[in-house]
Design a protein around this motif. Structure first.
Motif, PDB file in Angstrom:
ATOM      1  N   PRO A 125      41.611  93.470  -5.956  1.00  0.00           N
ATOM      2  CA  PRO A 125      42.054  93.871  -7.237  1.00  0.00           C
ATOM      3  C   PRO A 125      43.579  93.697  -7.612  1.00  0.00           C
ATOM      4  CG  PRO A 125      42.074  95.682  -5.980  1.00  0.00           C
ATOM      5  CD  PRO A 125      41.562  94.445  -5.069  1.00  0.00           C
ATOM      6  N   SER A 184      45.138 101.341  -4.200  1.00  0.00           N
ATOM      7  CA  SER A 184      44.387 100.812  -5.254  1.00  0.00           C
ATOM      8  C   SER A 184      42.867 101.864  -5.459  1.00  0.00           C
ATOM      9  CB  SER A 184      44.041  99.551  -5.045  1.00  0.00           C
ATOM     10  OG  SER A 184      43.134  98.767  -6.113  1.00  0.00           O
ATOM     11  N   ARG A 185      42.740 102.068  -6.736  1.00  0.00           N
ATOM     12  CA  ARG A 185      41.535 102.709  -6.769  1.00  0.00           C
ATOM     13  C   ARG A 185      40.354 101.717  -7.254  1.00  0.00           C
ATOM     14  NH1 ARG A 185      45.682 105.010  -9.117  1.00  0.00           N
ATOM     15  NH2 ARG A 185      46.106 107.162  -8.742  1.00  0.00           N
ATOM     16  N   ASP A 186      40.457 100.682  -7.144  1.00  0.00           N
ATOM     17  CA  ASP A 186      39.628  99.484  -7.652  1.00  0.00           C
ATOM     18  C   ASP A 186      39.209  98.531  -6.368  1.00  0.00           C
ATOM     19  OD1 ASP A 186      39.616 100.107 -10.307  1.00  0.00           O
ATOM     20  OD2 ASP A 186      41.428  99.124 -10.500  1.00  0.00           O
ATOM     21  N   LYS A 187      39.566  98.683  -5.269  1.00  0.00           N
ATOM     22  CA  LYS A 187      39.536  97.848  -4.135  1.00  0.00           C
ATOM     23  C   LYS A 187      38.020  98.160  -3.621  1.00  0.00           C
ATOM     24  CE  LYS A 187      42.021  96.165  -0.119  1.00  0.00           C
ATOM     25  NZ  LYS A 187      41.087  96.227   0.942  1.00  0.00           N
ATOM     26  N   GLU A 188      37.231  97.192  -3.425  1.00  0.00           N
ATOM     27  CA  GLU A 188      35.636  97.417  -3.281  1.00  0.00           C
ATOM     28  C   GLU A 188      35.396  97.024  -2.011  1.00  0.00           C
ATOM     29  OE1 GLU A 188      34.054  94.357  -6.003  1.00  0.00           O
ATOM     30  OE2 GLU A 188      34.275  95.670  -7.524  1.00  0.00           O
TER      31      GLU A 188
END
Length: 350
Positions: free
Chosen positions: A98, A107-111
């Motif tokens: 992200p 990061s709050r968007d790391k998958e």
């Protein structure tokens, strides 16, 4: 991988340069080992879900390294005659990333969590990762990212200034900031800076001692210096006031096995001679340092007692594509700092 070294050596050490062990090491994973470890890490959940289970699993995964490479990493964390810094290359990376966080936090968007697995897996081979409440809110994985408000600071948020040679130290009520500090740091690169010029420098105390004027070296071995607490502590706890340690030497131990501790947030010399030695020390660190330009798929193992590290300046754009490293603090054992442990988490300390 880019790593260059220029080490003019002086008369400070009793051991000739040709007989001293190398202070920079390299470990390169074969493609097969990289891919096998990467597949295992890609299947792992967020390690914060169950950190103790995750650390045990990372041990299993990284134990599959070829034996000579595994031994090299294990030896790095255990012996006095090994390099103070080692570059680990050809590591697995996340399939996608992200944007680089803008606030210096995770990061709050790391998958996926391949990068975290690489960082914690290498850390587990060296010792135990720990958190400190005043550094990244006690997180075990530190995201090292330029933050616009801290661009000119001597902290990991900075970018516009050269981050001086330093150790990662801990404020401690015992008056010594070089006791509970990490034995090791692991730095892993997720994203390089835009121009690819941000360099990590490492100056080993063995090379520093050899290059220093003997009289200056003797002064640095004397308790004529006070370390300022880390910027995270002075900023968040002390209202940006200096919080100084007891008088300590900056270098200790024998010429062949010295230890060094310098605070990034400032060192106060107690005499004119001590100030002269401190001024020479930073210059010598620059002259003997190894310089590494970290790229994705690379990590640095840093001995936080054998040497000091620095970072060059670079331009941050705050556009989601800025330099993004992750870092851990590692102790060989958490037992000796048990007086600092929090009641909520046995890995997190005051």
């Amino acid at each position: 991988m880019t790593a260059t070294v220029d080490r003019p050596l002086g008369a400070g050490s009793g051991t000739p340069a040709s007989q001293r062990p190398p202070t920079l090491g390299t470990v390169t994973l074969p493609d097969g080992a990289r891919d096998a470890i990467g597949a295992e890490l890609a299947a792992m959940p967020d390690p914060d879900t169950d950190i103790d289970w995750a650390m045990a699993r990372y041990h299993q995964i990284f134990a599959s390294l070829p034996t000579p490479l595994l031994q090299q990493v294990l030896d790095f964390g255990r012996h006095i005659d090994t390099p103070g810094v080692t570059l680990v290359d050809n590591l697995p990376v996340d399939a996608s990333l992200p944007p680089t966080p803008s606030d210096g936090g995770p990061s709050r968007d790391k998958e996926s969590f391949v990068a975290e697995g690489v960082l914690l897996g290498l850390s587990g081979l060296l010792g135990e990762p720990l958190g400190v409440l005043t550094e990244k809110a006690g997180q075990l994985v530190h995201d090292v990212i330029p933050v616009e408000g801290g661009s000119k600071t001597q902290t990991n948020q900075g970018s516009e200034v050269f981050l001086n040679f330093h150790s990662d130290i801990m404020h401690d009520v015992i008056g010594r900031y070089d006791v509970a500090n990490p034995d090791f740091l692991v730095l892993s690169c997720l994203r390089s800076d835009h121009e690819g010029i941000a360099a990590t420098h490492y100056a080993d105390a063995r090379d520093i001692s050899a290059a220093l004027d003997p009289q200056m070296l003797e002064t640095l071995h004397s308790p004529l210096f006070r370390l300022n607490a880390p910027g995270s502590y002075t900023r968040n706890v002390a209202g940006d006031a200096e919080v100084l340690s007891d008088p300590v030497p900056l270098i200790s131990g024998s010429a062949d096995c010295p230890e060094i501790a310098i605070s990034a947030n400032g060192v106060r010399a107690l005499t004119g001679g001590a100030q002269a030695a401190l001024d020479q020390l930073q210059g010598v660190c620059r002259s003997v340092a190894h310089k590494v330009l970290l790229r994705p798929g690379q990590a640095l193992l840093i001995n936080n007692r054998k040497g000091v590290h620095a970072r060059s300046s670079f331009t941050a754009r705050y556009d989601g594509r800025d330099r993004w490293l992750q870092r851990t603090y590692v102790r060989r054992s958490l037992w000796s700092i048990r007086y600092r442990v929090t009641s909520e988490n046995r890995r997190v300390h005051f």
